[in-house]
Design an enzyme around this catalytic site. Structure first.
Site: not given
Ligand code: C2G
Length: 153
Positions: A45, A47
């Protein structure tokens, strides 16, 4: 008949926004299943998480509103999960509104308002500002405290 709710998330640096959501989700049914994003999935992601998956999962597992925690390792697992756990309601915060409407073929899809004013990103920013206090500022603060102690005892 048991009504099962499922949600997905990273839950990094667990905060009141996460807790509010899980509490509200628990009110939508009798059983709440939470899929916590693995570190590898988050990397996909884009992230970077501060807290590793095992710890994030253990924290969520111990939230009183949560009945079961499973790993989220792929964007494509939701349909399988909804069927495997006989889910009645899929729910997320409304920053994801519309993203998972395809699941309405399998279960109810609900997006709940996010808790304003708190996010993991904001917590990280505040933490970095807090940690960036210079050594000089800290020493100057001690001098002020020392002076106040002398002046006021
Ligand atoms: N949330 C919220 N209020 C906040 C912050 C987060 O309601 N102030 C909700 C989000 O909307 C989400 C859940 O808490 O439903 C978890 O948020 P994140 O940990 O940021 O999850 P995210 O990285 O968005 O991962 O497949 C879906 C993804 O795994 C969701």
């Amino acid at each position: 008949m048991t009504r099962t709710v499922i949600t997905y998330g990273t839950f990094d640096m667990f905060h009141i926004g996460h807790l509010n959501l899980l509490r509200r989700l628990s009110e939508l049914g009798d059983r709440l299943v939470v899929a916590v994003s693995t570190d590898e999935f988050n990397a996909g992601k884009g992230k970077r998480t501060l807290i590793p998956f095992e710890q994030r999962a253990e924290i969520v597992r111990n939230i009183r509103y949560v009945d079961e925690v499973i790993p989220e390792s792929s964007w494509d697992q939701k349909v399988v999960d909804v069927q495997r756990y006989q889910v009645n309601t899929f729910a997320m915060g409304d920053d994801w509104a519309g993203e998972f409407d395809f699941l309405s073929a399998y279960c109810e899809v609900v997006y709940l308002p996010r808790t304003e004013g708190v996010s993991t990103t904001e917590l990280k920013r505040s933490l970095s500002r807090f940690c960036n206090v210079s050594r000089e500022d800290i020493l100057r603060a001690f001098d002020v405290i020392e002076q106040l102690r002398k002046d006021f005892g």
